[in-house]
Enzyme design. Structure first.
Site, PDB file in Angstrom:
ATOM      1  N   ARG A 238      -9.939   6.526 -11.423  1.00 59.74           N
ATOM      2  CA  ARG A 238     -11.177   7.067 -10.863  1.00 59.74           C
ATOM      3  C   ARG A 238     -12.327   6.350 -11.563  1.00 59.74           C
ATOM      4  NH1 ARG A 238      -8.470   8.729  -7.336  1.00 59.74           N
ATOM      5  NH2 ARG A 238      -8.300  10.849  -6.494  1.00 59.74           N
ATOM      6  N   GLU A 267     -18.951   5.800  -4.919  1.00 56.21           N
ATOM      7  CA  GLU A 267     -18.213   5.135  -3.830  1.00 56.21           C
ATOM      8  C   GLU A 267     -18.787   5.546  -2.490  1.00 56.21           C
ATOM      9  OE1 GLU A 267     -13.994   5.769  -4.309  1.00 56.21           O
ATOM     10  OE2 GLU A 267     -13.986   4.856  -6.293  1.00 56.21           O
ATOM     11  N   HIS A 286     -11.171   1.108  -3.148  1.00 55.82           N
ATOM     12  CA  HIS A 286     -10.318   2.285  -3.383  1.00 55.82           C
ATOM     13  C   HIS A 286      -9.120   2.313  -2.410  1.00 55.82           C
ATOM     14  CE1 HIS A 286     -10.403   6.625  -5.150  1.00 55.82           C
ATOM     15  NE2 HIS A 286      -9.162   6.201  -4.974  1.00 55.82           N
TER      16      HIS A 286
HETATM   17  C1  DGY Z   1      -5.239   9.385  -4.984  1.00 53.36           C
HETATM   18  O1  DGY Z   1      -4.258   9.749  -4.321  1.00 53.36           O
HETATM   19  O2  DGY Z   1      -5.739  10.087  -5.861  1.00 53.36           O
HETATM   20  C2  DGY Z   1      -5.786   8.016  -4.703  1.00 53.36           C
HETATM   21  O3  DGY Z   1      -6.958   7.765  -5.367  1.00 53.36           O
HETATM   22  C3  DGY Z   1      -5.946   7.784  -3.218  1.00 53.36           C
HETATM   23  O4  DGY Z   1      -4.692   7.702  -2.684  1.00 53.36           O
END
Ligand code: DGY
Length: 336
Positions: A238, A267, A286
């Site tokens: 993240r 984002e 992402h």
């Molecule tokens: C998640 O699953 O947390 C990813 O960031 C997106 O698939």
């Protein structure tokens, strides 16, 4: 008895949508962009369940917009978009999609590592630009990945998959995690070190921790300052786990050699963000889990959570196990 009412906040795999529609009264937000806040608050009214995405902020206000909300099925393994304490207070089951995206995300992290090390995106731009005049002994020199040291910040499912990939490149693997995993250490030939040691001695640092209050800016100015000037930082977890301003300054000043980023503090990252003007950064939007097969599996898992939850059954992939058998269930007045 009327079918349970559910909101799905974006088009996902048709297989999953068909499954949901077969037993629920489904309201699908069909746009490619997330529902704006007002639309989310309005569309969730009277819903028994929501299949949400990481782009939807599911807080107390959203939860209270439907008094009969029983389940929040997040289409992601991460669930930092959901106020878990608020869900707990309301006895709402919250689910995610663990396991199915582990390898796909590790593949992307390793791809970013290779791309940043060997300057693939920069080389691609150069090759297309017409600037390429001859084979050159100093042209686009990068870093070796083989036999280098990989430092994993977080040794959960995705971190361990990175370690597996690193073995194929004869890398030395070290990790930092709050808990030790001796079995995985033995299997994967990894060694646990403290974070400062990891940062100071790794050629590649790859971040694999969930976002929470303990990990926000875990990699800040001080931590980046510990890294080797030849080191490369990879983040597929993240954005807010890394202080992006501090990272930008380090990349610009040459305090570290490069970065491969799939996630950002904001984002989408604005197109005029100075980070995007740097040649030593490889970026993707992402897409860690974005393979056809994985996204289908995620959709089916989220659908399963949703369907079980609206039918007042314990959901299979629950992130708040403290909501055990006494979860919010049938017989509620939805206030509709
Ligand atoms: C998640 O699953 O947390 C990813 O960031 C997106 O698939």
């Amino acid at each position: 008895m009327a079918a349970p009412k559910v909101l799905v906040t974006r088009p996902i795999s048709q297989l999953a949508l068909d499954k949901i529609a077969a037993s629920c009264d489904m309201d699908l937000w069909a746009d490619e962009l997330p529902p704006p806040r007002e639309a989310l608050l309005q569309r969730i009214r009277g819903c028994d369940g929501i299949l949400s995405l990481l782009t939807d902020r599911i807080d107390a206000e959203v939860m209270d917009a439907s008094l009969c909300l029983r389940v929040i099925a997040n289409y992601a393994v991460g669930y930092d978009n959901i106020d878990l304490a608020a869900a707990d207070e309301r006895r709402i089951q919250v689910g995610n999609t663990p396991g199915v995206l582990t390898e796909t995300t590790a593949d992307l992290a390793f791809a970013l590592l290779l791309a940043a090390a060997r300057r693939i995106a920069e080389a691609d731009r150069y090759t297309r630009s017409g600037e390429w005049r001859t084979w050159g002994p100093r042209l686009l020199l990068g870093q070796d990945v083989h036999h280098a040291t990989l430092g994993l910040v977080g040794f959960g499912r995705i971190g361990r998959e990175m370690a597996k990939r690193a073995r194929g490149f004869d890398m030395t693997v070290q990790y930092f995690d709050t808990t030790r995993n001796e079995e995985a250490e033995m299997q994967l030939g990894a060694r646990r070190v403290d974070l400062d040691m990891l940062l100071a001695t790794s050629d590649f640092v790859s971040v694999h921790v969930p976002l929470n209050e303990a990990t926000r800016h875990l990699i800040g100015e001080r931590e980046i300052g510990l890294m080797k000037s030849t080191a490369i930082l990879i983040n597929t977890s993240r954005g807010p786990v890394v202080d992006q301003q501090a990272l930008y300054r380090a990349l610009q000043d040459g305090a570290i050699a490069g970065a491969g980023l799939d996630v950002f503090e904001r984002e989408p990252i604005p197109a005029d963000d100075p980070l995007l003007a740097l040649d030593n950064v490889v970026v993707t939007p992402h897409i860690g889990s974005a393979s056809v097969a994985t996204r289908t599996k995620m959709a089916l898992m989220a659908a399963e959570n949703l369907i079980e939850g609206v039918n007042c059954r314990p959901i299979p992939y629950k992130v708040n196990p403290e909501i055990d058998s006494d979860f919010r269930c049938c017989g509620l007045d939805c206030g509709e």
